[in-house]
Design a protein around this motif. Structure first.
Motif, short mmCIF file in Angstrom:
data_model
loop_
_atom_site.label_atom_id
_atom_site.label_comp_id
_atom_site.label_asym_id
_atom_site.label_seq_id
_atom_site.Cartn_x
_atom_site.Cartn_y
_atom_site.Cartn_z
N LEU A 31 -3.12 -15.12 2.45
CA LEU A 31 -4.37 -14.57 2.97
C LEU A 31 -4.55 -13.15 2.47
N PRO A 32 -5.75 -12.78 2.03
CA PRO A 32 -5.94 -11.45 1.43
C PRO A 32 -6.10 -10.35 2.46
N LEU A 33 -5.45 -9.23 2.18
CA LEU A 33 -5.67 -7.99 2.91
C LEU A 33 -6.42 -7.09 1.93
N VAL A 34 -7.71 -6.97 2.11
CA VAL A 34 -8.66 -6.41 1.14
C VAL A 34 -8.66 -7.32 -0.09
N ASP A 35 -7.95 -6.99 -1.16
CA ASP A 35 -7.98 -7.87 -2.34
C ASP A 35 -6.59 -8.25 -2.83
N ARG A 36 -5.58 -8.05 -1.99
CA ARG A 36 -4.22 -8.47 -2.32
C ARG A 36 -3.69 -9.35 -1.21
N PRO A 37 -2.99 -10.42 -1.54
CA PRO A 37 -2.41 -11.24 -0.48
C PRO A 37 -1.32 -10.50 0.28
N LEU A 38 -1.09 -10.90 1.50
CA LEU A 38 -0.09 -10.23 2.33
C LEU A 38 1.26 -10.15 1.62
N ILE A 39 1.63 -11.22 0.94
CA ILE A 39 2.95 -11.25 0.32
C ILE A 39 3.09 -10.19 -0.76
N GLN A 40 2.00 -9.79 -1.40
CA GLN A 40 2.08 -8.79 -2.46
C GLN A 40 2.46 -7.43 -1.91
N TYR A 41 1.98 -7.10 -0.71
CA TYR A 41 2.36 -5.83 -0.08
C TYR A 41 3.87 -5.80 0.16
N THR A 42 4.42 -6.94 0.58
CA THR A 42 5.86 -7.02 0.83
C THR A 42 6.66 -6.88 -0.45
N ILE A 43 6.21 -7.57 -1.49
CA ILE A 43 6.89 -7.50 -2.78
C ILE A 43 6.86 -6.07 -3.34
N ASP A 44 5.71 -5.43 -3.25
CA ASP A 44 5.60 -4.06 -3.77
C ASP A 44 6.54 -3.11 -3.02
N GLU A 45 6.63 -3.29 -1.70
CA GLU A 45 7.54 -2.46 -0.91
C GLU A 45 8.99 -2.70 -1.31
N ALA A 46 9.34 -3.96 -1.51
CA ALA A 46 10.72 -4.29 -1.89
C ALA A 46 11.06 -3.73 -3.27
N ARG A 47 10.15 -3.84 -4.20
CA ARG A 47 10.39 -3.31 -5.54
C ARG A 47 10.62 -1.80 -5.51
#
Length: 303
Positions: A31-47
């Protein structure tokens, strides 16, 4: 220096029932949070925290999640031919190195502890992080990065913590803490979803963990805890009794519970307003939407 944390477990096997009917065919994590899916925020934080290997604990119906991290040559070709280089750059942010992602099936939903245990063979004997994509944390320094920096000094096990209203403690794992050193505090005990009148504090564990492989050994016992599930909290609490090496960490940032509809909407507003390309128009809409109507007598008088 302690062992580096380079592996992360992301439990994503849930049905996402609070978002039905949308999650009937779309994984909640997409599901998108603005224009990124929720999982992308998690991946970016982990990276940002130095994570190199990602272990997704999935279930049936999650193929769209796996496809999201796959290459899309037709789309890339179309963007390239259309000279949409800015969109190509955005798309490449979703790329994962070959071999960096692994998927493990959780055949039956038996709680967070069971989900983490399903990844045990890929974790081995290394410290590892656990990130719950439902918890989106807006922070100047990503939350897991803050924790990794503290972990390098303290080692052991670490859980992210934040204060919650006393009435809400029964929805969280709650900490009993001792002395604090900076943002870290010694954990004397953990209770999963206690009643408010017996909770040791209002300091709740949220979805970021750095754990030792000993926690996996504790999960081997597979004892059911609160709600009849295998609780990760119980396996971590066992380390307090055996090794006294568990710390809570007060992170700097704002956490949004995107596993709830209200939290998801709050995150959408917050992240939308933070975007300079969206802020002006979005803020104007919010102001007009929230502005109370004028009293009828003032309207009639032209006031």
């Amino acid at each position: 220096m302690k062992n580096k944390v380079t592996k992360a477990v992301l439990p994503v096997a849930g049905f996402g029932t609070r978002f039905l009917p949308a999650t009937k065919s779309v994984p909640k994590e997409i599901l998108p949070l603005v224009d990124r899916p929720l999982i992308q925020y998690t991946i970016d934080e982990a990276r940002a925290a130095g994570i190199k290997e990602f272990i997704f604990v999935t279930s049936r119906g999650k193929s769209a999640l796996e496809d999201y991290f796959d290459s899309a040559p037709e789309l890339e070709t179309a963007l390239h031919e259309g000279k949409k280089t800015h969109l190509l750059d955005v798309l490449r942010q979703t790329d994962m190195d070959s071999g960096a992602v692994a998927y493990v099936r959780q055949q039956e939903r038996r709680g967070l502890g069971h989900a983490v245990w399903c990844a045990r063979r890929l974790i081995g004997d290394e410290p590892f992080a656990v990130l719950l994509p439902d918890d989106v944390i807006d922070a100047e320094t990503p939350c897991l990065q803050q924790m990794v920096e503290a972990y390098q000094e303290l080692g052991g096990n670490m859980v992210a913590a934040m204060e919650v209203p006393a009435a809400n403690v029964s929805s969280y794992g709650i900490l009993d803490v001792g002395g604090e050193t900076g943002s870290a505090m010694k954990v004397r005990g953990m209770v999963e979803k206690p009643k408010p009148d017996v909770a040791p504090s209002n300091l709740a564990v949220i979805g970021r963990y750095i754990l030792s492989p000993e926690v996996l050994n504790n999960l081997n016992n597979m004892k059911e805890g609160a709600g009849g599930e295998i609780q990760l909290t119980d396996a971590i609490a066992a380390e307090i009794a055996k090794n006294d090496n568990v710390h809570g960490f007060r992170f700097k940032g704002r956490r949004f519970d995107c596993g709830s509809q209200a939290g998801y909407l709050q995150a959408t507003v917050s992240f939308g307003l933070a975007r300079q390309d969206l802020r002006g128009e979005f803020l104007e809409f919010l102001r007009s939407f929230l502005e109370p109507e004028l009293p009828a007598n003032k309207v009639a008088a032209g006031g």
